[in-house]
Design a protein around this motif. Sequence first.
Motif, PDB file in Angstrom:
ATOM      1  N   SER A 223      -8.103  -6.671  -2.077  1.00  0.00           N
ATOM      2  CA  SER A 223      -6.671  -6.730  -1.771  1.00  0.00           C
ATOM      3  C   SER A 223      -6.028  -5.357  -1.949  1.00  0.00           C
ATOM      4  CB  SER A 223      -5.986  -7.754  -2.669  1.00  0.00           C
ATOM      5  OG  SER A 223      -6.533  -9.038  -2.462  1.00  0.00           O
ATOM      6  N   THR A 224      -6.409  -4.642  -3.039  1.00  0.00           N
ATOM      7  CA  THR A 224      -5.824  -3.305  -3.248  1.00  0.00           C
ATOM      8  C   THR A 224      -6.288  -2.333  -2.168  1.00  0.00           C
ATOM      9  OG1 THR A 224      -7.629  -2.816  -4.781  1.00  0.00           O
ATOM     10  CG2 THR A 224      -5.546  -3.604  -5.715  1.00  0.00           C
ATOM     11  N   ASP A 225      -7.521  -2.510  -1.693  1.00  0.00           N
ATOM     12  CA  ASP A 225      -7.995  -1.658  -0.592  1.00  0.00           C
ATOM     13  C   ASP A 225      -7.179  -1.909   0.666  1.00  0.00           C
ATOM     14  OD1 ASP A 225      -9.887  -0.503  -2.195  1.00  0.00           O
ATOM     15  OD2 ASP A 225     -11.533  -1.809  -1.561  1.00  0.00           O
TER      16      ASP A 225
ATOM     17  N   LEU B 236      -4.069  -2.999   0.731  1.00  0.00           N
ATOM     18  CA  LEU B 236      -2.730  -2.477   0.527  1.00  0.00           C
ATOM     19  C   LEU B 236      -2.663  -0.975   0.792  1.00  0.00           C
ATOM     20  CD1 LEU B 236      -1.590  -4.419  -2.666  1.00  0.00           C
ATOM     21  CD2 LEU B 236      -0.693  -4.676  -0.337  1.00  0.00           C
ATOM     22  N   THR B 237      -3.730  -0.272   0.421  1.00  0.00           N
ATOM     23  CA  THR B 237      -3.727   1.197   0.635  1.00  0.00           C
ATOM     24  C   THR B 237      -4.099   1.561   2.063  1.00  0.00           C
ATOM     25  OG1 THR B 237      -6.023   1.269  -0.162  1.00  0.00           O
ATOM     26  CG2 THR B 237      -4.269   1.691  -1.759  1.00  0.00           C
ATOM     27  N   SER B 238      -4.500   0.566   2.866  1.00  0.00           N
ATOM     28  CA  SER B 238      -4.879   0.858   4.253  1.00  0.00           C
ATOM     29  C   SER B 238      -3.625   1.077   5.106  1.00  0.00           C
ATOM     30  CB  SER B 238      -5.708  -0.307   4.812  1.00  0.00           C
ATOM     31  OG  SER B 238      -5.986  -0.084   6.168  1.00  0.00           O
ATOM     32  N   ILE B 239      -3.710   1.979   6.039  1.00  0.00           N
ATOM     33  CA  ILE B 239      -2.587   2.302   6.935  1.00  0.00           C
ATOM     34  C   ILE B 239      -2.267   1.124   7.858  1.00  0.00           C
ATOM     35  CG2 ILE B 239      -1.793   3.893   8.732  1.00  0.00           C
ATOM     36  CD1 ILE B 239      -3.592   5.998   7.543  1.00  0.00           C
ATOM     37  N   LYS B 240      -3.284   0.274   8.085  1.00  0.00           N
ATOM     38  CA  LYS B 240      -3.102  -0.815   9.035  1.00  0.00           C
ATOM     39  C   LYS B 240      -2.030  -1.810   8.577  1.00  0.00           C
ATOM     40  CE  LYS B 240      -7.852  -0.598  10.724  1.00  0.00           C
ATOM     41  NZ  LYS B 240      -9.126  -1.345  10.911  1.00  0.00           N
TER      42      LYS B 240
ATOM     43  N   VAL C 262      -0.303   0.129  -7.302  1.00  0.00           N
ATOM     44  CA  VAL C 262      -1.644  -0.190  -6.780  1.00  0.00           C
ATOM     45  C   VAL C 262      -2.715   0.585  -7.544  1.00  0.00           C
ATOM     46  CG1 VAL C 262      -3.156  -0.008  -4.762  1.00  0.00           C
ATOM     47  CG2 VAL C 262      -0.814  -0.841  -4.495  1.00  0.00           C
ATOM     48  N   ASP C 263      -2.425   1.853  -7.861  1.00  0.00           N
ATOM     49  CA  ASP C 263      -3.389   2.667  -8.624  1.00  0.00           C
ATOM     50  C   ASP C 263      -3.620   2.065 -10.014  1.00  0.00           C
ATOM     51  OD1 ASP C 263      -3.721   4.400  -6.533  1.00  0.00           O
ATOM     52  OD2 ASP C 263      -2.247   5.867  -7.281  1.00  0.00           O
TER      53      ASP C 263
END
Length: 572
Positions: A369-371, A373-377, A389-390
């Motif tokens: 889920s955190t990955d 959230l950090t995705s531009i998509k 998130v970090d």
Amino acid sequence: MIISSIGLSGYYVNRLVQNSEEIVKDNYRTLLYIEQMQEDLDEIIFNINNKNKTLEALQDYESVLKKQEANITENGEATLTEQLRVGYTKIKAHLEESNADANLIFKDIYSTKKYLNKIFNLNQIAVKDRNERAKKAADDAVLYSSLFALTAILVTLFYIFKIPEYLVKPIKGISKQFQEISERNYNVSLDESRNDEFKEMALSFNKMTKRLQKFEQSNLAQLMIERNRLNAVVEQFDIPILGFSEKNQILFANDRMLEVLQVKKENIIGKNINEIVSNNDLLNLLLNQENSNNERQLLRIIVENKERLFSKRIMTTDTEISNSDSLAHDSIIILDDVTDFIQKDVRKTQFMATLSHELKTPVAAIEMSTDLLTSIKVGKLNDEQKEYVDKINDQTRHIRRMINEVLDLSKIESGIIDFELENTEVNLLIEEALQTVQPFLKNKNIRISTEIQEQLPIVKVDNHKVLWTINNFLTNAIRYTPDKGKIDLSASLKDGEIHIEVTDHGQGIDKENQKRIFEKYVRLNKNEKGGTGLGLAISKEFIEAMDGKIGVHSEIGKGSTFWIKLKTNITS
């Protein structure tokens, strides 16, 4: 008579020695002649270019040779002396030539010297042999004379001491009876019907022994009461107990121990334990099993057709003996039934492993889920959202690390952990460990100083587990090193082992906690957040399973040094 025989023997021994000396004089003369002829031949060799000196030395050689020819004493000496004459003739013929060939002269001289050496050895052996025989004859004469004199003296002494010994014989008999009493044997007595001066003593002695017998019987009754009381106490325990004396006599065994050993009480109480061991394998195991480092040992024993686990203890008691300075050293074997505890521990380990494994799924979902959230998509995060998130990622990694530690410990306790041993360069392991902890160094502005010995030998280890251990040392050092501090990392070869050390300059660890720090779930700082207290315990299991060693040196206020030692195939 004794003095005269010794003097006469000495006289003849002296005559024998004198005669032997006369016999070997001729041999000594030969040895002197040989030595002189050797010197003459050496004189010819040294002055080979001076004809006058060589002829003069040869003339002296001939005069000595004539004396030797007249002094032949040993078998074979005449033949060897003839060879000396032949050698002399050849040397003389060459020396008288106008152009004498030195090589031929030297050859004849060396040949002659061989015969001189043989004559020398022949006479030397003869001298030695004759001297030995003469000395032996003299020694024998002295020996036999001495034996004769000694025999006469002993016979005289025998008659001198015979009467006193006869007089003290009754006293010796009484002393022997007193010795029996000192060994607690009171069933002794003296003959009261004698008519000598010892009759009164015999009467008093017999009265004393009767009183001692009554006293012993009363003590024995008291001892029986105490023993029965002890047996009653021991029987109340529900754990197997066996006691035996320092003389290996079985003193007591409760019903529980008899049930475990599968023997009857009347067959072992009072018996020597070595007799029982020969027919009872379990008792033999209890006595002979080594107990290293004072650790309790687990034994699997079938009781009532069920396998039970027992923890063995051996206790030694020191009991004071009345009216004596010595102590009685008795031993007690105690078996604690730990079956239920072991089973609970196994179920606990299985539960922890199952729980940790189940926790992996939600942790993986959080990471996914955190990955996302950090995705531009899915859209760009602002700074505050990114910070949250970090933090989630940091805590997720922390949870995953704790889960992995619990799983590793569960595998270790279950005995199913695998090791992939391979030849590895220590330098590469240390470099990889340093790269792994670089992100942690930046947060506290800490630097790591390395001191790696060149050309370290290859070690055969499980790379992942050694790397895990070094990383654990480094992360702990970073945690306890103040900001802008320094950590020392070194690797060297000592006594055929690779020594890897990580030193921090923090607050240090006291001696009491140094013994506990490698135990499971131990955390010295209770207020510190995070961590399971398993890192060092797992590191210890990893290193020792690879036949290595692990430990710590620390002083309060001076920091701590955690180290491991890995074996190599060489010795320094």
